[in-house]
Design an enzyme around this catalytic site. Structure first.
Site, PDB file in Angstrom:
ATOM      1  N   PHE A   1      -6.687   2.599 -19.174  1.00 28.02           N
ATOM      2  CA  PHE A   1      -6.059   1.360 -18.694  1.00 28.02           C
ATOM      3  C   PHE A   1      -6.965   0.135 -18.849  1.00 28.02           C
ATOM      4  O   PHE A   1      -6.581  -0.968 -18.463  1.00 28.02           O
ATOM      5  CB  PHE A   1      -5.622   1.517 -17.233  1.00 28.02           C
TER       6      PHE A   1
ATOM      7  N   GLU B   1     -20.582  -7.108  -7.456  1.00 24.47           N
ATOM      8  CA  GLU B   1     -19.429  -7.992  -7.625  1.00 24.47           C
ATOM      9  C   GLU B   1     -19.638  -9.362  -6.967  1.00 24.47           C
ATOM     10  O   GLU B   1     -19.211 -10.385  -7.507  1.00 24.47           O
ATOM     11  CB  GLU B   1     -18.173  -7.306  -7.064  1.00 24.47           C
TER      12      GLU B   1
ATOM     13  N   HIS C   1      -7.920  -7.488  -5.484  1.00 22.97           N
ATOM     14  CA  HIS C   1      -9.010  -6.550  -5.757  1.00 22.97           C
ATOM     15  C   HIS C   1      -9.983  -6.578  -4.586  1.00 22.97           C
ATOM     16  O   HIS C   1     -10.146  -7.597  -3.933  1.00 22.97           O
ATOM     17  CB  HIS C   1      -9.756  -6.947  -7.042  1.00 22.97           C
TER      18      HIS C   1
HETATM   19  P1  CMP Z   1      -8.690  -2.751  -8.842  1.00 22.92           P
HETATM   20  O1  CMP Z   1      -8.909  -2.419  -7.413  1.00 22.92           O
HETATM   21  O2  CMP Z   1      -8.801  -4.165  -9.240  1.00 22.92           O
HETATM   22  O3  CMP Z   1      -9.700  -1.892  -9.734  1.00 22.92           O
HETATM   23  C1  CMP Z   1      -9.394  -1.474 -11.051  1.00 22.92           C
HETATM   24  C2  CMP Z   1      -7.977  -1.728 -11.421  1.00 22.92           C
HETATM   25  O4  CMP Z   1      -7.475  -1.030 -12.533  1.00 22.92           O
HETATM   26  C3  CMP Z   1      -7.085  -1.320 -10.278  1.00 22.92           C
HETATM   27  O5  CMP Z   1      -7.224  -2.247  -9.227  1.00 22.92           O
HETATM   28  C4  CMP Z   1      -5.712  -1.266 -10.942  1.00 22.92           C
HETATM   29  O6  CMP Z   1      -4.995  -2.464 -10.827  1.00 22.92           O
HETATM   30  C5  CMP Z   1      -6.047  -1.086 -12.422  1.00 22.92           C
HETATM   31  N1  CMP Z   1      -5.406   0.110 -12.963  1.00 22.92           N
HETATM   32  C6  CMP Z   1      -4.517   0.095 -13.965  1.00 22.92           C
HETATM   33  N2  CMP Z   1      -4.109   1.337 -14.226  1.00 22.92           N
HETATM   34  C7  CMP Z   1      -4.762   2.164 -13.403  1.00 22.92           C
HETATM   35  C8  CMP Z   1      -4.742   3.566 -13.185  1.00 22.92           C
HETATM   36  N3  CMP Z   1      -3.986   4.386 -13.905  1.00 22.92           N
HETATM   37  N4  CMP Z   1      -5.560   4.072 -12.233  1.00 22.92           N
HETATM   38  C9  CMP Z   1      -6.347   3.249 -11.489  1.00 22.92           C
HETATM   39  N5  CMP Z   1      -6.387   1.902 -11.645  1.00 22.92           N
HETATM   40  C10 CMP Z   1      -5.589   1.370 -12.577  1.00 22.92           C
END
Ligand code: CMP
Length: 155
Positions: free
Chosen positions: A75, A144, A133
């Site tokens: 992803f 971060e 996030h």
């Molecule tokens: P975030 O907490 O910003 O950290 C990484 C991001 O990857 C997560 O939120 C999701 O929005 C994004 N993401 C997209 N696809 C996946 C997936 N299959 N598993 C986990 N995170 C994903």
């Protein structure tokens, strides 16, 4: 000097409820949807102090660098594309147990499984468009926060 029982208890309490900092992002989907104000209100109502706040638009290189731990995952490219599609608001938040408290307020990564009353339940539409996030651990928070704010900003 010996500490009284009261002083000692106070000391223990302070160690247990350490003030902590975490990095939050209001992602392009919630910013474009006009939910920034409501998310900020939820953050303040939950007792976070906003130490730093900045609106920015991430470049591809910045998004890749920020999410470096996910490089190589299926992803990753979509995540970078999404995070660069429009403005975001980055926040340095402080509270007792801020990392967990912010993760609890965000809700599960996949909005479909997020609890009622959480930000992702309210504003997220898919796992890859999940509104906000938050740092997931103290080491991640340090990386971060440093990515977006200088030490002087948060002093
Ligand atoms: P975030 O907490 O910003 O950290 C990484 C991001 O990857 C997560 O939120 C999701 O929005 C994004 N993401 C997209 N696809 C996946 C997936 N299959 N598993 C986990 N995170 C994903």
């Amino acid at each position: 000097m010996r500490h009284s029982g009261r002083d000692r208890r106070k000391g223990e309490e302070q160690t247990m409820n350490q003030l902590e900092r975490t990095l939050a992002i209001i992602k392009p989907d919630s910013f474009a949807g006009g939910h920034t104000g409501e998310i900020l209100a939820m953050i303040e109502a939950a007792g976070f102090r906003i130490l730093g706040m900045r609106m920015t638009r991430l470049s591809k290189a910045q998004a890749q660098g920020f999410y470096d731990v996910h490089r190589g995952k299926p992803f990753f490219a979509g995540l970078v594309e999404f995070m660069t599609e429009g403005p975001v608001v980055v926040l340095a938040l402080e509270r007792e147990n801020a990392i967990k408290a912010w993760r609890d307020l965000m809700g599960a990564t996949n909005p479909a499984g997020a609890a009622e009353g959480t930000i992702r339940k309210k504003f997220g539409t898919a796992i890859d468009r999940n509104a906000v996030h938050g740092s997931d651990a103290p080491e991640t928070a340090a990386y971060e926060l440093g990515f977006f704010f200088s030490g002087a900003d948060l002093a």
